[in-house]
Design an enzyme around this catalytic site. Structure first.
Site, short mmCIF file in Angstrom:
data_model
loop_
_atom_site.label_atom_id
_atom_site.label_comp_id
_atom_site.label_asym_id
_atom_site.label_seq_id
_atom_site.Cartn_x
_atom_site.Cartn_y
_atom_site.Cartn_z
N SER A 510 0.84 -1.19 0.00
CA SER A 510 0.00 0.00 0.00
C SER A 510 0.88 1.25 0.00
CB SER A 510 -0.96 -0.04 1.18
OG SER A 510 -2.00 0.88 1.01
N ASP A 597 -8.78 -4.92 -6.09
CA ASP A 597 -8.43 -3.94 -5.07
C ASP A 597 -9.29 -2.68 -5.23
OD1 ASP A 597 -7.20 -2.13 -3.33
OD2 ASP A 597 -5.18 -2.76 -3.86
N HIS A 629 -6.89 -5.65 -1.77
CA HIS A 629 -5.82 -4.81 -1.23
C HIS A 629 -4.95 -5.64 -0.28
CE1 HIS A 629 -4.01 -0.92 -0.83
NE2 HIS A 629 -4.10 -0.94 0.49
#
Length: 693
Positions: A510, A597, A629
């Site tokens: 991320s 995601d 994600h």
């Protein structure tokens, strides 16, 4: 509904080792050189990243059942056992696809609730299960809807408060949902762009929050006429460190985490009749981060503060003796997972950096009797796990960066946290960025250390938990001072002979994936290679494609990252985007992405891969069609980590377990660059992707 770019299941961890014994790495050599250390046993990836045997252990409020999550034919499901017979356990859910990872008990006897999304899309549905009959009910049976459990109360045992955004994808309405029938009754129709709700134990909404255009928010209460009146406001600079934290059962007290007119977030109690506020707990070093409340009254009895280590501070003598007894389990950290309504029995989790979580039953009514239940990962018992060492590293401008160092056994013969010799280093960057690294067990740190790498985790400015000044120091500093902090930490590791400047990799998910891309584009000479997991490459497209239900958080994004609605902001975002500097990449790069995601969408990876291909820059791109994600399915997690292990071994020279059968059951695909990782192309031959939603 505070929302962050957190990487999900792949980076989950639990806690620590004994406070006060943390020794910083030192540049000075020991008086007597330690004897060489043999390479430790290679810990299988299956033991580190396969399904845990049992985890997320809880007890029903009436004390009749103990529940946990464990595999059924390799897929995670909810199991229960009578409280007096663990061996009589049975699975009460029948998921055969993606698996279940969140569950909790309602106050309706024999009824639990679990959440599940599809393929990582984060559109979670809430399900109720009658554990006696096995009957399930989807409590939010609507397409493209994210359900969030807002409240469960022993005063309303047959219902649960759930917010859903099926009417308007940007805003969650609030419903009381019958656990047996699934019938929902509207509590609040969100026509006022409310961000969150605070309800009392009778399911009456007493407060709500609403974001403002300046990035701050207002605390509201119903005006009795179908509208809302403002009773308080939270400035932008306090937006990540201030907000409601629950109510007592009788509705007389509202708890608040609050950093206004101070730096670190303290816990306050507000009298709901008079509005008078009383300080409950504070710490000058770090925010009050968690609390324990009496299960019947809702009164806060203890708080947690996490600076170098998490520390629990009792506020009530009735619980102080219990916490003291639990601390005697060992030098690690404890967490109270659940308490029965009569508070006679608790489920306690214990772990240390070198000890995966163990679960205990604690019977207060039996003189404080502790009974060990089981461990989450018994396959790691006796394996060569290593300690983790908290550090305080100074940034170039004097800011204090709380960090965590994990050393491989071969570089720390006497396990004192001081490097005996330099080792290749992996800078492991947390996601968020409005999150933090904490001390404790991490499968990733143990894996990398076992392969021969030192691991450094840094709470760079912008991280949360250390007061609002530290968090706000990251505003506008993506690829700026936030990245400088990472560079300063690397220099600290070089100066202290933890590593050498030519043997450093960067790896993260991320925001950590973004930091990896920044490292290889903005400072290409610092890192020898990088692993980017679901990291954004273009900040303008990132902010234009965030999930619609993040609307209440958008102004925070705009002020903390950059505002794409203004020419200046758009240019800043473009300048700070790795995609704009892709021609600078000259080191090996591995990218992992989930096709579903909702936060960092697949085009974020696609576009930088395409740009690199157009410039003839090699890249290895791994794509999972049934992930979001981060990678939740253990088959996919193991597959990506098998690729990562080979990639890092080629880059830094560490040890690697062959890919072997670690692609079995995975949906892994490699659109480009399979030849860039030893053994990858061969492992893909004949592999049939197993896609599960």
């Amino acid at each position: 509904m505070r929302t962050t770019l957190l990487v999900s299941a792949v980076l989950l961890a639990l806690a620590g080792c004994k406070p006060g014994n943390e020794s910083p790495a030192s540049a000075s050599a020991p008086a007597t050189a330690p004897a060489p250390v043999a390479e430790p046993e290679l810990i299988p990836r299956e033991a580190l990243f396969g399904n845990p045997e049992r985890f997320s252990v809880q007890m029903s409020p009436d004390g009749q059942f103990i529940s946990w999550i464990a595999p059924v034919n390799g897929v995670l499901n909810v199991w229960i056992a009578p409280d007096n017979d663990i061996n009589a356990a049975k699975a009460v859910t029948k998921d055969a696809s993606r698996g279940i990872r969140q569950h909790f008990w309602s106050y309706r006897p024999g009824t639990l609730v679990y959440l599940r999304d599809t393929g990582g899309d984060e559109d979670f549905h809430a399900f109720a299960v009658d554990v006696n009959s096995g009957q399930e009910k989807d409590l939010s049976p609507f397409a493209k809807t994210r359900a969030e459990v807002v409240g469960l109360s022993h005063l309303k045992p047959d219902a649960v408060l759930i917010s859903m955004n099926d009417r308007d994808s940007k805003w969650h309405d609030l419903y009381s949902v019958d656990l047996a029938t699934g019938k929902r009754t509207e509590v609040v129709k969100n026509t006022h762009e409310l961000s969150s709700y605070v309800a009392d134990a009778n399911y009456q909404v007493r407060y709500a929050t609403r974001s403002r255009d300046d990035g701050g928010s207002d605390i509201l209460k119903p005006d009795g006429k179908g509208g809302w009146s403002k009773i308080d406001e939270i400035p932008f600079e306090d937006g990540l460190t201030t907000g409601p934290a629950g109510m007592t059962t009788d509705g007389s007290t509202l708890y608040l985490f609050d950093s206004r007119n101070r730096d670190t977030s303290a816990l306050y109690a507000m009298n709901t009749s008079s509005g008078e506020r009383t300080l409950v707990a504070e710490d000058a070093r770090a925010d009050v981060s968690d609390s324990l409340s009496d299960p019947s009254t809702g009164k806060v009895q203890a708080v947690a503060v996490d600076y170098l280590r998490e520390e629990w501070k009792p506020l009530d003598d009735a619980i102080g003796a219990d916490l003291k007894k639990l601390k005697e389990i060992g030098p690690g950290d404890i967490a109270v997972n659940s308490r029965t309504l009569d508070d006679k029995s608790w489920i306690v989790a214990y772990s240390a950096a070198e000890q995966p979580v163990l679960y205990y039953r604690y019977d207060r009514a039996d003189g404080g009797k502790l009974t060990k239940l089981f461990g989450a990962r018994p396959a790691l018992e006796g394996k060569p796990l290593v300690k983790q060492w908290p550090q305080e590293i100074k940034a170039r401008d004097g800011l204090n960066l709380v960090s965590y160092l994990t050393l491989p056994k071969v570089a720390d013969a006497n396990a004192d946290g001081k490097a005996d010799k330099p080792a290749p280093l992996v800078l492991f960057v947390h996601g968020g960025p409005w999150a933090r690294d904490s001390y404790g067990y991490s499968g990733y740190s143990q894996w990398l250390a076992n392969r021969g790498y030192a691991v450094l985790q840094v709470n760079y400015r912008g991280s949360t938990g250390f007061g609002k000044s530290f968090t706000n120091a990251g505003n506008g500093e993506w690829a700026g001072k936030m990245h400088d902090d990472l560079l300063d930490a690397v220099q600290w590791a070089v100066d202290n002979k933890v590593t050498t400047k030519d043997q450093v990799a960067i790896f993260g998910g991320s925001y950590g994936g973004y930091a990896t891309l920044v490292g290889l584009t903005f400072t290409p000479d610092t890192f020898k290679c990088g692993v980017d997991l679901v990291g954004p490459s273009n900040l303008n497209t990132l902010l234009s494609t965030i999930p619609p239900y993040w609307a209440s958080f958008y102004e925070q994004f705009a002020k903390r990252v950059g505002d794409p609605r203004t020419p200046e902001g758009k240019k800043l975002l473009d300048d700070r985007s790795p995609l704009s500097h892709v021609d600078k990449i000259n080191k090996p790069l591995l990218i992992g992405q989930g096709a579903n995601d909702p936060r960092v969408k697949q085009p974020e990876s696609d576009q930088i891969v395409k740009a690199m291909q157009e410039k003839g820059i090699p890249v290895t791109y791994v794509l999972f069609p049934d992930e979001g994600h981060g990678f939740a399915r253990p088959e996919n997690n193991k597959a990506f980590n098998a690729v990562t292990e080979g990639f890092l071994a080629q880059c830094l020279g560490g040890r690697a377990e062959p890919i072997g059968a670690d692609f079995t059951g995975s949906s892994i695909s490699v659109p480009t660059g399979a030849e860039g990782v030893p053994g990858l192309a061969e492992a893909l031959k004949g592999h049939t992707a197993n896609v599960k939603k």
